[in-house]
Design a protein around this motif. Sequence first.
Motif, PDB file in Angstrom:
ATOM      1  N   ASP A 285      -6.124  -6.201  -1.913  1.00  0.00           N
ATOM      2  CA  ASP A 285      -4.794  -6.654  -2.321  1.00  0.00           C
ATOM      3  C   ASP A 285      -4.992  -7.847  -3.248  1.00  0.00           C
ATOM      4  O   ASP A 285      -5.351  -8.944  -2.817  1.00  0.00           O
ATOM      5  N   VAL A 286      -4.792  -7.622  -4.543  1.00  0.00           N
ATOM      6  CA  VAL A 286      -4.974  -8.667  -5.554  1.00  0.00           C
ATOM      7  C   VAL A 286      -3.690  -9.483  -5.638  1.00  0.00           C
ATOM      8  O   VAL A 286      -2.629  -8.958  -5.983  1.00  0.00           O
ATOM      9  N   GLY A 287      -3.788 -10.767  -5.328  1.00  0.00           N
ATOM     10  CA  GLY A 287      -2.587 -11.595  -5.240  1.00  0.00           C
ATOM     11  C   GLY A 287      -1.857 -11.335  -3.938  1.00  0.00           C
ATOM     12  O   GLY A 287      -0.626 -11.315  -3.892  1.00  0.00           O
ATOM     13  N   GLY A 288      -2.633 -11.147  -2.866  1.00  0.00           N
ATOM     14  CA  GLY A 288      -2.077 -10.704  -1.581  1.00  0.00           C
ATOM     15  C   GLY A 288      -1.535 -11.795  -0.691  1.00  0.00           C
ATOM     16  O   GLY A 288      -1.215 -11.536   0.469  1.00  0.00           O
ATOM     17  N   ASN A 289      -1.456 -13.043  -1.220  1.00  0.00           N
ATOM     18  CA  ASN A 289      -0.916 -14.146  -0.423  1.00  0.00           C
ATOM     19  C   ASN A 289      -1.603 -14.254   0.935  1.00  0.00           C
ATOM     20  O   ASN A 289      -2.813 -14.356   1.016  1.00  0.00           O
ATOM     21  N   ASP A 290      -0.819 -14.192   2.008  1.00  0.00           N
ATOM     22  CA  ASP A 290      -1.378 -14.382   3.349  1.00  0.00           C
ATOM     23  C   ASP A 290      -1.645 -13.061   4.063  1.00  0.00           C
ATOM     24  O   ASP A 290      -1.839 -13.028   5.272  1.00  0.00           O
ATOM     25  N   GLY A 291      -1.673 -11.964   3.300  1.00  0.00           N
ATOM     26  CA  GLY A 291      -1.982 -10.664   3.888  1.00  0.00           C
ATOM     27  C   GLY A 291      -0.798  -9.958   4.520  1.00  0.00           C
ATOM     28  O   GLY A 291      -0.972  -8.956   5.223  1.00  0.00           O
ATOM     29  N   LEU A 305      -9.795  -6.303   1.780  1.00  0.00           N
ATOM     30  CA  LEU A 305      -9.975  -7.543   1.030  1.00  0.00           C
ATOM     31  C   LEU A 305      -8.604  -8.040   0.589  1.00  0.00           C
ATOM     32  O   LEU A 305      -7.827  -7.274   0.024  1.00  0.00           O
ATOM     33  N   VAL A 306      -8.310  -9.307   0.867  1.00  0.00           N
ATOM     34  CA  VAL A 306      -7.026  -9.892   0.465  1.00  0.00           C
ATOM     35  C   VAL A 306      -7.319 -11.196  -0.263  1.00  0.00           C
ATOM     36  O   VAL A 306      -7.820 -12.157   0.337  1.00  0.00           O
ATOM     37  N   CYS A 307      -7.036 -11.231  -1.553  1.00  0.00           N
ATOM     38  CA  CYS A 307      -7.375 -12.414  -2.344  1.00  0.00           C
ATOM     39  C   CYS A 307      -6.131 -12.992  -3.006  1.00  0.00           C
ATOM     40  O   CYS A 307      -5.161 -12.277  -3.291  1.00  0.00           O
ATOM     41  N   ASP A 308      -6.177 -14.288  -3.231  1.00  0.00           N
ATOM     42  CA  ASP A 308      -5.049 -14.968  -3.855  1.00  0.00           C
ATOM     43  C   ASP A 308      -5.553 -16.247  -4.512  1.00  0.00           C
ATOM     44  O   ASP A 308      -6.557 -16.824  -4.079  1.00  0.00           O
ATOM     45  N   ILE A 309      -4.832 -16.705  -5.526  1.00  0.00           N
ATOM     46  CA  ILE A 309      -5.215 -17.924  -6.236  1.00  0.00           C
ATOM     47  C   ILE A 309      -4.913 -19.170  -5.423  1.00  0.00           C
ATOM     48  O   ILE A 309      -5.518 -20.220  -5.621  1.00  0.00           O
ATOM     49  N   ASP A 310      -4.005 -19.060  -4.449  1.00  0.00           N
ATOM     50  CA  ASP A 310      -3.540 -20.216  -3.698  1.00  0.00           C
ATOM     51  C   ASP A 310      -4.397 -20.452  -2.454  1.00  0.00           C
ATOM     52  O   ASP A 310      -4.433 -19.624  -1.543  1.00  0.00           O
ATOM     53  N   ASN A 311      -5.093 -21.587  -2.420  1.00  0.00           N
ATOM     54  CA  ASN A 311      -5.957 -21.929  -1.296  1.00  0.00           C
ATOM     55  C   ASN A 311      -5.205 -21.908   0.028  1.00  0.00           C
ATOM     56  O   ASN A 311      -5.712 -21.416   1.036  1.00  0.00           O
ATOM     57  N   ASN A 312      -3.991 -22.463   0.052  1.00  0.00           N
ATOM     58  CA  ASN A 312      -3.253 -22.555   1.313  1.00  0.00           C
ATOM     59  C   ASN A 312      -2.864 -21.184   1.849  1.00  0.00           C
ATOM     60  O   ASN A 312      -2.838 -20.969   3.061  1.00  0.00           O
ATOM     61  N   ALA A 313      -2.553 -20.250   0.945  1.00  0.00           N
ATOM     62  CA  ALA A 313      -2.238 -18.891   1.376  1.00  0.00           C
ATOM     63  C   ALA A 313      -3.461 -18.234   1.998  1.00  0.00           C
ATOM     64  O   ALA A 313      -3.369 -17.578   3.038  1.00  0.00           O
ATOM     65  N   PRO A 362     -13.113   0.071  -3.877  1.00  0.00           N
ATOM     66  CA  PRO A 362     -12.055   0.262  -2.877  1.00  0.00           C
ATOM     67  C   PRO A 362     -11.282   1.557  -3.114  1.00  0.00           C
ATOM     68  O   PRO A 362     -11.075   1.965  -4.253  1.00  0.00           O
ATOM     69  N   ASP A 363     -10.869   2.187  -2.028  1.00  0.00           N
ATOM     70  CA  ASP A 363     -10.078   3.413  -2.149  1.00  0.00           C
ATOM     71  C   ASP A 363      -8.717   3.126  -2.781  1.00  0.00           C
ATOM     72  O   ASP A 363      -8.181   3.962  -3.510  1.00  0.00           O
ATOM     73  N   VAL A 364      -8.159   1.953  -2.468  1.00  0.00           N
ATOM     74  CA  VAL A 364      -6.836   1.581  -2.976  1.00  0.00           C
ATOM     75  C   VAL A 364      -6.836   0.122  -3.406  1.00  0.00           C
ATOM     76  O   VAL A 364      -7.417  -0.735  -2.727  1.00  0.00           O
ATOM     77  N   THR A 365      -6.190  -0.151  -4.534  1.00  0.00           N
ATOM     78  CA  THR A 365      -5.917  -1.518  -4.963  1.00  0.00           C
ATOM     79  C   THR A 365      -4.414  -1.738  -4.929  1.00  0.00           C
ATOM     80  O   THR A 365      -3.651  -0.916  -5.444  1.00  0.00           O
ATOM     81  N   LEU A 366      -3.999  -2.832  -4.296  1.00  0.00           N
ATOM     82  CA  LEU A 366      -2.603  -3.248  -4.347  1.00  0.00           C
ATOM     83  C   LEU A 366      -2.470  -4.353  -5.382  1.00  0.00           C
ATOM     84  O   LEU A 366      -3.242  -5.312  -5.373  1.00  0.00           O
ATOM     85  N   ALA A 367      -1.487  -4.233  -6.257  1.00  0.00           N
ATOM     86  CA  ALA A 367      -1.168  -5.284  -7.235  1.00  0.00           C
ATOM     87  C   ALA A 367       0.344  -5.492  -7.166  1.00  0.00           C
ATOM     88  O   ALA A 367       1.104  -4.918  -7.940  1.00  0.00           O
ATOM     89  N   LEU A 368       0.756  -6.295  -6.203  1.00  0.00           N
ATOM     90  CA  LEU A 368       2.175  -6.498  -5.922  1.00  0.00           C
ATOM     91  C   LEU A 368       2.622  -7.836  -6.503  1.00  0.00           C
ATOM     92  O   LEU A 368       1.997  -8.861  -6.246  1.00  0.00           O
ATOM     93  N   ALA A 369       3.673  -7.833  -7.290  1.00  0.00           N
ATOM     94  CA  ALA A 369       4.192  -9.059  -7.888  1.00  0.00           C
ATOM     95  C   ALA A 369       3.098  -9.828  -8.623  1.00  0.00           C
ATOM     96  O   ALA A 369       2.976 -11.043  -8.509  1.00  0.00           O
ATOM     97  N   VAL A 370       2.276  -9.075  -9.375  1.00  0.00           N
ATOM     98  CA  VAL A 370       1.164  -9.681 -10.099  1.00  0.00           C
ATOM     99  C   VAL A 370       1.287  -9.473 -11.605  1.00  0.00           C
ATOM    100  O   VAL A 370       0.979 -10.367 -12.389  1.00  0.00           O
ATOM    101  N   ILE A 371       1.762  -8.283 -12.011  1.00  0.00           N
ATOM    102  CA  ILE A 371       1.701  -7.906 -13.418  1.00  0.00           C
ATOM    103  C   ILE A 371       2.511  -8.842 -14.313  1.00  0.00           C
ATOM    104  O   ILE A 371       2.105  -9.156 -15.444  1.00  0.00           O
TER     105      ILE A 371
END
Length: 459
Positions: A285-291, A305-313, A362-371
Amino acid sequence: MTTNTRHSSSFRDPSGYIFIEEGIVKRTVFPVYFKQYQALKQANIFQTLSKVGLLISHTELSVSDSEIIIEPEQIPFITYPYEWSFNQYKEAALLTLKLQKYCLEKGFSLKDATAFNVAFHKGKAVFIDTLSFDFYKENTPWRAYKQFVMHFLGPLVLAHFHGAQSLKLMSNFIDGIPVKMLASMLPFKTKLNPFLYSNIHLLAKFEDKHNEDYKGEIKQSKLSKKAQLNIVTSLYDYIKKLSLKEHSEWGNYYDKTNYTDIAFTEKAKIIDNWVGKLKAKSIIDVGGNDGTFVRQINHSFDLALVCDIDNNAVDFNHKTLKSNKESNMLPFVFDVLNPSPALGFENKERQSFIDRITKYAPDVTLALAVIHHMSLSGNVPFEMSAHFFASFSEHLVIEFPKREDSWVQRLLNTKGEFKAHFDFYNIENFETCYLNHFELIEKKPIENSHRVMYLLRRK
C-alpha cells in the motif's frame, strides 16, 4: 570449497559472507571465525537468542575444514535504517543493546553495532548478522561502542531535537553519522547533559585529538565487565525514554478527508472485494498511512507492506501491529517522489527501493489518494507514474480524484499563474496513460464522492 559468488553488500566482514543460491540467501563462514562460531553454538547462544526472537534463526547445511555453510530464516523484504520510523529505529537500538548485555553475561561481545545488522521481520526488529559475535576479552572496552553512537544514539538524539527527517541522514552516511557532525548539530544545552556530553561531545573531542589512533574504544584503556554493563544499561535507559517533539498533519488524517462515512465504507468494500477475488498473497500500500485500508481487507496475506511519507503515521501503524500481535505487516517510511536509491560501493551495497520491490513482486499494489499528490504536488505526468507502478505491480488498485474533488482543487489553487499547465489533470488523460501500461479489469465510482476506483492488470 564451494565457489559461491558473494552478495554485493557482503564484502566487509573477514569472518564470512552471504550469497544467494536459487533465490535463497545463505552464508559462508570462514575458518578465521570457526572458534567463535563453534563456541557460540556449544553455549546455545544462537539457539537461545533465536528462540526469543532477537536473532534470526539458521540451519547448518554443511561443515568442512575450509567453510561452514548456513541458511538463515528468509526475510521477504528488507528495509533500511533510513526507511524506519522513529520508534522502529528505537526498537532496533534497544535490540542491539539487549544483545550486547546478554553476550557480556555469557562471555561474548558484539564486534560491530551497525544499524544495517537489524531488519524488521514478523512484526518486530531482529538481528540478522550471525557473525557479529566475538569473544569478550577481560578489561577491554566495547569495540563497537563508537559505531553504536554513530548508528543509533546519534541519529535518535538528532531526531529528538530536530525531527524524524534527521534519520534520513543515514542514507548519506551508511557507516554512521560522524561524531563531530553529531556534536555540532546538537543544541548547546546538550553539553550540559552529563549523558550526552560524555557519549557524544566528549567522544567528538577525543576523536579530534586522536584522529589517527582512535579505533572506537571509549576513553579508558581498561574497562571492567561491570563498568561496560553499566554503560550498556545507561544507553538503554536513555534511548528507551527518547521521544519525538514534532507533530505531523497525519494525526487526524481520516477526520480531515472529504469522504462521507458512506463513501469511506464503500471504498473499503471495493478494495476488499477486488483483492479477495485476486487471492493475493502479497500486497504493498503506497501512501498507506497507518494501514487502515489494508486491515479492512478480509483476506490473509503472507506479507503486507504499508509505506507512507509521514513518520507519525508509520509509527502509529508499527505500534498498532505490535499491540495486535500482527506478524504479516511491515510498515516503513517512503516518499513516492523520492524512493530510496542504491547506495554504497559501486552503488551495490544497499539496493534501491525499485530493485527490492521489483524482486519482491507484490501481487497487488494499492495507490489510494496518491495520484493527485504525485501529479499536482510532484508535477509527475500520468505517463511517468503509470510506468512507475507498472515496473513492479502485477495488479494495481488505484483511486483517481477528479478535478471537482476538494483536495484536487486545493492543490490546483496553489499553482497560481501556472494553474493552466495542469489542465492535463482529468480522468480522460489518466485513463489514456494508464491503459498504455495496464488493462482495465474493473472501474467503480465511489458514491457520494468525486473519486473513482480502478482495478488494473499489467500488460
